[in-house]
Design an enzyme around this catalytic site. Structure first.
Site, PDB file in Angstrom:
ATOM      1  N   ARG A   1     -35.927  40.450 -52.348  1.00  0.00           N
ATOM      2  CA  ARG A   1     -35.763  41.021 -51.056  1.00  0.00           C
ATOM      3  C   ARG A   1     -36.868  41.964 -50.654  1.00  0.00           C
ATOM      4  NH1 ARG A   1     -32.268  44.444 -47.768  1.00  0.00           N
ATOM      5  NH2 ARG A   1     -31.401  43.238 -45.864  1.00  0.00           N
TER       6      ARG A   1
ATOM      7  N   ILE B   1     -33.789  42.165 -40.678  1.00  0.00           N
ATOM      8  CA  ILE B   1     -33.355  41.224 -41.750  1.00  0.00           C
ATOM      9  C   ILE B   1     -31.827  41.703 -41.997  1.00  0.00           C
ATOM     10  CG2 ILE B   1     -34.459  43.031 -43.365  1.00  0.00           C
ATOM     11  CD1 ILE B   1     -34.709  40.650 -45.292  1.00  0.00           C
ATOM     12  N   SER B   2     -31.083  40.778 -41.874  1.00  0.00           N
ATOM     13  CA  SER B   2     -29.840  40.971 -42.220  1.00  0.00           C
ATOM     14  C   SER B   2     -29.109  41.791 -43.264  1.00  0.00           C
ATOM     15  CB  SER B   2     -28.961  39.618 -42.050  1.00  0.00           C
ATOM     16  OG  SER B   2     -29.141  38.762 -40.987  1.00  0.00           O
ATOM     17  N   ALA B   3     -27.928  42.304 -43.342  1.00  0.00           N
ATOM     18  CA  ALA B   3     -27.509  42.976 -44.426  1.00  0.00           C
ATOM     19  C   ALA B   3     -27.289  41.897 -45.754  1.00  0.00           C
ATOM     20  CB  ALA B   3     -26.067  43.587 -44.268  1.00  0.00           C
TER      21      ALA B   3
END
Ligand code: SAH
Length: 221
Positions: free
Chosen positions: A37, A63-65
């Site tokens: 990530r 960017i999503s959790a």
């Protein structure tokens, strides 16, 4: 932080997400263990890559959790060989996870409306060697991508006021569509399943907060 630290943190995060019950698909778990990530998080924030938070990626987008990515990827149940469509490429992280699962026999089409982000995602995907498995398209994803339809799986990673009709039409029988639907600030994650006869069933999952899906079947700017 060096590579080894990132790898250690990634392992701990994945174990935590599994223990919390949000990473409940084995293929999704393996993909989250594999894809770094930190490569999808802009430079000055890399040290935050394994904290369970959404992070800004520029142009007002995020960017999503990891926990949200885990839930969505688990519900999507992507499998090797699948052809999947993603709406909202952003950093390219979600596409990379799906590409890790579908392998060389499958393919990911991902649509982004902001050209600069699409370019960044392409570079990120190239870095991890997934360019041949992912096609990044700049356009209005609420229309889907008819040319490459139908899809085994469709995932929308931006908040929609409703389920865009073209996406349901472009889903294969036995296909699954995962999409956050609600108002601009708060949504419910919907899992849309199409059976072999083409009938759809909708299940409601967790509450969530995504950036808006802007387009013909989404919100206006
Ligand atoms: N999945 C991404 C995060 C998505 S953020 C990741 O893994 O990093 C949501 C993205 O959807 C933003 O980049 C936004 O520009 C994009 N977006 C919003 N409306 C869109 C539309 N109609 N078509 C394609 N992309 C859209």
């Amino acid at each position: 932080m060096d590579m080894e630290d990132f790898e250690k943190q990634r392992k701990i995060l994945v174990e935590t997400l599994v223990a919390e019950g949000v990473l409940f698909d084995e293929y999704a778990r393996k993909a989250m263990l594999k894809v770094p990530r930190e490569l999808f998080v802009p430079g000055h924030q890399k040290h935050l890559a394994y904290i369970d938070e959404p992070l800004p990626i520029g142009y007002g987008q995020t960017i999503s959790a990891p926990s949200m990515v885990a839930i969505m990827t688990s519900h999507l149940k992507t499998r090797p060989g699948h052809k999947a469509l993603e709406i909202g490429t952003g950093s390219g992280y979600q596409s990379a996870l799906l590409a890790a699962i579908v392998g060389d026999e499958g393919h990911i089409y991902t649509i982004e409306r902001i050209p600069e982000l699409a370019e960044m995602a392409k570079e990120n995907l190239e870095k991890i060697g997934y360019s041949s498995r992912v096609t990044v398209i700049v356009s209005d994803g609420t229309l889907g991508c008819k040319e490459k339809a139908p899809y085994d799986r469709i995932i929308v990673t931006a908040a929609s006021p409703d389920i865009p009709k073209p996406l349901v039409e472009q889903l294969k029988p036995n296909g699954i569509l995962v999409i956050p639907v609600g108002d601009r600030y708060l949504q419910r994650l919907l899992i849309v399943e199409k059976d072999e006869k083409g009938r759809t069933r909708i299940r409601k999952d967790t509450w969530c907060a995504f950036v808006p899906l802007i387009g013909k079947y989404g919100w206006t700017l």
